[in-house]
Motif scaffolding. Sequence first.
Motif, PDB file in Angstrom:
ATOM      1  N   ILE A   1     -10.935  11.987  -9.403  1.00  0.00           N
ATOM      2  CA  ILE A   1     -10.822  11.390  -8.070  1.00  0.00           C
ATOM      3  C   ILE A   1     -11.694  12.115  -7.046  1.00  0.00           C
ATOM      4  CG2 ILE A   1      -8.600  10.272  -8.361  1.00  0.00           C
ATOM      5  CD1 ILE A   1      -8.679  13.559  -6.609  1.00  0.00           C
ATOM      6  N   ARG A   2     -12.222  13.303  -7.398  1.00  0.00           N
ATOM      7  CA  ARG A   2     -13.102  14.010  -6.468  1.00  0.00           C
ATOM      8  C   ARG A   2     -14.445  13.328  -6.320  1.00  0.00           C
ATOM      9  NH1 ARG A   2     -11.529  19.810  -9.166  1.00  0.00           N
ATOM     10  NH2 ARG A   2      -9.409  19.914  -8.331  1.00  0.00           N
ATOM     11  N   ASN A   3     -14.766  12.432  -7.247  1.00  0.00           N
ATOM     12  CA  ASN A   3     -16.027  11.699  -7.172  1.00  0.00           C
ATOM     13  C   ASN A   3     -15.888  10.368  -6.454  1.00  0.00           C
ATOM     14  OD1 ASN A   3     -17.363  13.701  -8.621  1.00  0.00           O
ATOM     15  ND2 ASN A   3     -16.905  12.743 -10.599  1.00  0.00           N
TER      16      ASN A   3
ATOM     17  N   LEU B   1       0.853  -1.178   0.000  1.00  0.00           N
ATOM     18  CA  LEU B   1       0.000   0.000   0.000  1.00  0.00           C
ATOM     19  C   LEU B   1       0.884   1.221   0.000  1.00  0.00           C
ATOM     20  CD1 LEU B   1      -2.671  -1.002   2.675  1.00  0.00           C
ATOM     21  CD2 LEU B   1      -2.855  -1.207   0.207  1.00  0.00           C
ATOM     22  N   TRP B   2       0.554   2.191  -0.823  1.00  0.00           N
ATOM     23  CA  TRP B   2       1.312   3.441  -0.870  1.00  0.00           C
ATOM     24  C   TRP B   2       0.431   4.532  -0.291  1.00  0.00           C
ATOM     25  CZ3 TRP B   2       0.526   0.281  -5.092  1.00  0.00           C
ATOM     26  CH2 TRP B   2       1.625  -0.528  -5.426  1.00  0.00           C
ATOM     27  N   PHE B   3       0.846   5.099   0.797  1.00  0.00           N
ATOM     28  CA  PHE B   3       0.046   6.152   1.419  1.00  0.00           C
ATOM     29  C   PHE B   3       0.712   7.482   1.163  1.00  0.00           C
ATOM     30  CE2 PHE B   3      -3.041   3.598   3.375  1.00  0.00           C
ATOM     31  CZ  PHE B   3      -2.432   2.418   3.735  1.00  0.00           C
TER      32      PHE B   3
ATOM     33  N   LYS C   1     -14.031   4.755  -0.094  1.00  0.00           N
ATOM     34  CA  LYS C   1     -12.603   4.497  -0.039  1.00  0.00           C
ATOM     35  C   LYS C   1     -12.283   3.033   0.241  1.00  0.00           C
ATOM     36  CE  LYS C   1     -11.366   9.197   1.211  1.00  0.00           C
ATOM     37  NZ  LYS C   1     -10.795   9.478  -0.111  1.00  0.00           N
ATOM     38  N   ASP C   2     -13.278   2.225   0.567  1.00  0.00           N
ATOM     39  CA  ASP C   2     -13.030   0.819   0.850  1.00  0.00           C
ATOM     40  C   ASP C   2     -13.409  -0.084  -0.323  1.00  0.00           C
ATOM     41  OD1 ASP C   2     -14.149   1.406   4.209  1.00  0.00           O
ATOM     42  OD2 ASP C   2     -12.092   1.305   3.442  1.00  0.00           O
ATOM     43  N   GLY C   3     -14.114   0.443  -1.300  1.00  0.00           N
ATOM     44  CA  GLY C   3     -14.504  -0.359  -2.447  1.00  0.00           C
ATOM     45  C   GLY C   3     -13.331  -0.652  -3.359  1.00  0.00           C
ATOM     46  N   VAL C   4     -13.432  -1.723  -4.163  1.00  0.00           N
ATOM     47  CA  VAL C   4     -12.375  -2.092  -5.102  1.00  0.00           C
ATOM     48  C   VAL C   4     -12.685  -1.481  -6.456  1.00  0.00           C
ATOM     49  CG1 VAL C   4     -11.228  -3.990  -6.297  1.00  0.00           C
ATOM     50  CG2 VAL C   4     -11.862  -4.217  -3.883  1.00  0.00           C
ATOM     51  N   ARG C   5     -11.706  -0.782  -7.025  1.00  0.00           N
ATOM     52  CA  ARG C   5     -11.857  -0.154  -8.326  1.00  0.00           C
ATOM     53  C   ARG C   5     -10.979  -0.881  -9.343  1.00  0.00           C
ATOM     54  NH1 ARG C   5     -15.073   4.540  -7.295  1.00  0.00           N
ATOM     55  NH2 ARG C   5     -15.539   4.324  -5.070  1.00  0.00           N
ATOM     56  N   ILE C   6     -11.498  -1.095 -10.538  1.00  0.00           N
ATOM     57  CA  ILE C   6     -10.757  -1.737 -11.608  1.00  0.00           C
ATOM     58  C   ILE C   6     -10.393  -0.663 -12.628  1.00  0.00           C
ATOM     59  CG2 ILE C   6     -10.779  -3.529 -13.393  1.00  0.00           C
ATOM     60  CD1 ILE C   6     -12.955  -4.948 -11.771  1.00  0.00           C
ATOM     61  N   ARG C   7      -9.094  -0.477 -12.856  1.00  0.00           N
ATOM     62  CA  ARG C   7      -8.630   0.582 -13.756  1.00  0.00           C
ATOM     63  C   ARG C   7      -7.656   0.012 -14.786  1.00  0.00           C
ATOM     64  NH1 ARG C   7     -12.202   4.416 -12.709  1.00  0.00           N
ATOM     65  NH2 ARG C   7     -10.991   5.519 -14.302  1.00  0.00           N
ATOM     66  N   SER C   8      -7.552   0.706 -15.908  1.00  0.00           N
ATOM     67  CA  SER C   8      -6.620   0.263 -16.946  1.00  0.00           C
ATOM     68  C   SER C   8      -5.187   0.641 -16.586  1.00  0.00           C
ATOM     69  CB  SER C   8      -6.998   0.877 -18.293  1.00  0.00           C
ATOM     70  OG  SER C   8      -6.816   2.279 -18.277  1.00  0.00           O
ATOM     71  N   ALA C   9      -4.235  -0.168 -17.051  1.00  0.00           N
ATOM     72  CA  ALA C   9      -2.825   0.055 -16.744  1.00  0.00           C
ATOM     73  C   ALA C   9      -1.979  -0.369 -17.935  1.00  0.00           C
ATOM     74  CB  ALA C   9      -2.425  -0.736 -15.497  1.00  0.00           C
TER      75      ALA C   9
ATOM     76  N   LEU D   1      -5.699  -2.904 -13.050  1.00  0.00           N
ATOM     77  CA  LEU D   1      -5.333  -2.785 -11.644  1.00  0.00           C
ATOM     78  C   LEU D   1      -6.582  -2.919 -10.783  1.00  0.00           C
ATOM     79  CD1 LEU D   1      -2.890   0.263 -11.580  1.00  0.00           C
ATOM     80  CD2 LEU D   1      -2.289  -2.134 -11.231  1.00  0.00           C
ATOM     81  N   PHE D   2      -6.424  -3.579  -9.649  1.00  0.00           N
ATOM     82  CA  PHE D   2      -7.502  -3.685  -8.673  1.00  0.00           C
ATOM     83  C   PHE D   2      -7.079  -2.869  -7.449  1.00  0.00           C
ATOM     84  CE2 PHE D   2      -7.629  -7.398 -11.335  1.00  0.00           C
ATOM     85  CZ  PHE D   2      -8.979  -7.556 -11.616  1.00  0.00           C
ATOM     86  N   LEU D   3      -7.723  -1.728  -7.254  1.00  0.00           N
ATOM     87  CA  LEU D   3      -7.302  -0.791  -6.216  1.00  0.00           C
ATOM     88  C   LEU D   3      -8.477  -0.411  -5.329  1.00  0.00           C
ATOM     89  CD1 LEU D   3      -5.255   1.659  -8.458  1.00  0.00           C
ATOM     90  CD2 LEU D   3      -4.276   0.047  -6.829  1.00  0.00           C
ATOM     91  N   SER D   4      -8.218  -0.273  -4.048  1.00  0.00           N
ATOM     92  CA  SER D   4      -9.219   0.331  -3.179  1.00  0.00           C
ATOM     93  C   SER D   4      -9.382   1.786  -3.581  1.00  0.00           C
ATOM     94  CB  SER D   4      -8.787   0.237  -1.717  1.00  0.00           C
ATOM     95  OG  SER D   4      -7.669   1.079  -1.485  1.00  0.00           O
ATOM     96  N   GLY D   5     -10.497   2.391  -3.202  1.00  0.00           N
ATOM     97  CA  GLY D   5     -10.697   3.794  -3.520  1.00  0.00           C
ATOM     98  C   GLY D   5      -9.582   4.664  -2.983  1.00  0.00           C
ATOM     99  N   ASN D   6      -9.123   4.356  -1.774  1.00  0.00           N
ATOM    100  CA  ASN D   6      -8.063   5.140  -1.151  1.00  0.00           C
ATOM    101  C   ASN D   6      -6.759   5.024  -1.928  1.00  0.00           C
ATOM    102  OD1 ASN D   6      -7.066   6.750   1.186  1.00  0.00           O
ATOM    103  ND2 ASN D   6      -5.764   4.950   1.462  1.00  0.00           N
ATOM    104  N   ASN D   7      -6.401   3.801  -2.330  1.00  0.00           N
ATOM    105  CA  ASN D   7      -5.172   3.607  -3.086  1.00  0.00           C
ATOM    106  C   ASN D   7      -5.261   4.221  -4.479  1.00  0.00           C
ATOM    107  OD1 ASN D   7      -3.565   2.416  -1.211  1.00  0.00           O
ATOM    108  ND2 ASN D   7      -3.845   0.324  -1.932  1.00  0.00           N
ATOM    109  N   LEU D   8      -6.440   4.166  -5.072  1.00  0.00           N
ATOM    110  CA  LEU D   8      -6.618   4.773  -6.387  1.00  0.00           C
ATOM    111  C   LEU D   8      -6.360   6.277  -6.323  1.00  0.00           C
ATOM    112  CD1 LEU D   8      -7.455   4.757  -9.348  1.00  0.00           C
ATOM    113  CD2 LEU D   8      -9.850   4.804  -8.603  1.00  0.00           C
ATOM    114  N   VAL D   9      -6.890   6.925  -5.316  1.00  0.00           N
ATOM    115  CA  VAL D   9      -6.659   8.366  -5.146  1.00  0.00           C
ATOM    116  C   VAL D   9      -5.177   8.644  -4.954  1.00  0.00           C
ATOM    117  CG1 VAL D   9      -7.061  10.343  -3.613  1.00  0.00           C
ATOM    118  CG2 VAL D   9      -8.958   8.866  -4.253  1.00  0.00           C
ATOM    119  N   ASN D  10      -4.516   7.851  -4.120  1.00  0.00           N
ATOM    120  CA  ASN D  10      -3.102   8.055  -3.850  1.00  0.00           C
ATOM    121  C   ASN D  10      -2.238   7.849  -5.100  1.00  0.00           C
ATOM    122  OD1 ASN D  10      -3.151   8.753  -1.079  1.00  0.00           O
ATOM    123  ND2 ASN D  10      -3.448   6.608  -0.526  1.00  0.00           N
TER     124      ASN D  10
END
Length: 287
Positions: free
Chosen positions: A189-191, A7-9, A195-203, A213-222
Amino acid sequence: MKKPGKLWFFSLLVLLFFGSINCFAQEWQELRGDHFLVYFTKDEGFAKDVLNKSELYYNRISSDLGYARYSEFWTWDKRVKIYIYPDKDSFLKASGEQNWSEGLADYKKKEIVSYAWNQGFLESLLPHELAHLIFRDFVGFKGEVPLWLDEGVAQWAEEAKRKHVKEISRQLYKEDTLLSLSDMMNLNIRNISDKDGVRIRSARTKDNKEGVLFLSGNNLVNVFYVQAVSLVGFLVEKYGGSSFIDFCRQLRDGKGLEDALSSAYSGLVGSLEELEDKWRRYLEEGG
């Protein structure tokens, strides 16, 4: 593509909004500077530090962005207002924000709101928000300015974070957990409220293959914030501040993002795809 192994905070102090800030009635005291009005209730020493730092950051950031020094820019009745609430509870009550919020800035009213002795306020939040306001005053609101560029400029103003951001960016690249630039262009990311849900994004992988990528909302923002400042830092450090200034001017004058890139970085960066390729190569080489 698997989930990130770590996790990158990346410390996010504030998100900036277009809406108005409701500054509830307080017994405000006022300090006046050349470009700022600082309002406070109790701690005059902290308010003076805010005013002094604000003037220093204004000069540095406006110079970095090549901001034209209009004779009455941010002076007299056009000065930026900074409201410092006595504590976090009173700030949250006035702003109506969530508990994680540490401050707000209003583009249109040119106001910054936070609270006294907020950890990192003078070194991080203050230059970040001032950069937002200065950048938007420079490029305006009509051009094609993606959120990653706006946030990248604001974070680049936080000089103390630059080394840490570079380390994280290289780590993300090595572990194939960078978002694609095309995804960055469309991501707001303002929407992201869950922050606990899993987001699927292209990479994109290091061997130039498409992935997810499978990222939590918090990690996606970071990750978004880290990539944003890394891209801006790449443009500034690799090709120099003057080219970046020209890039901002092209956006201000109404050019689309790719047209502004190809004009300001003629023969160097001709498209978003080329920007992504060269930025990734920069990370691979340790930039």
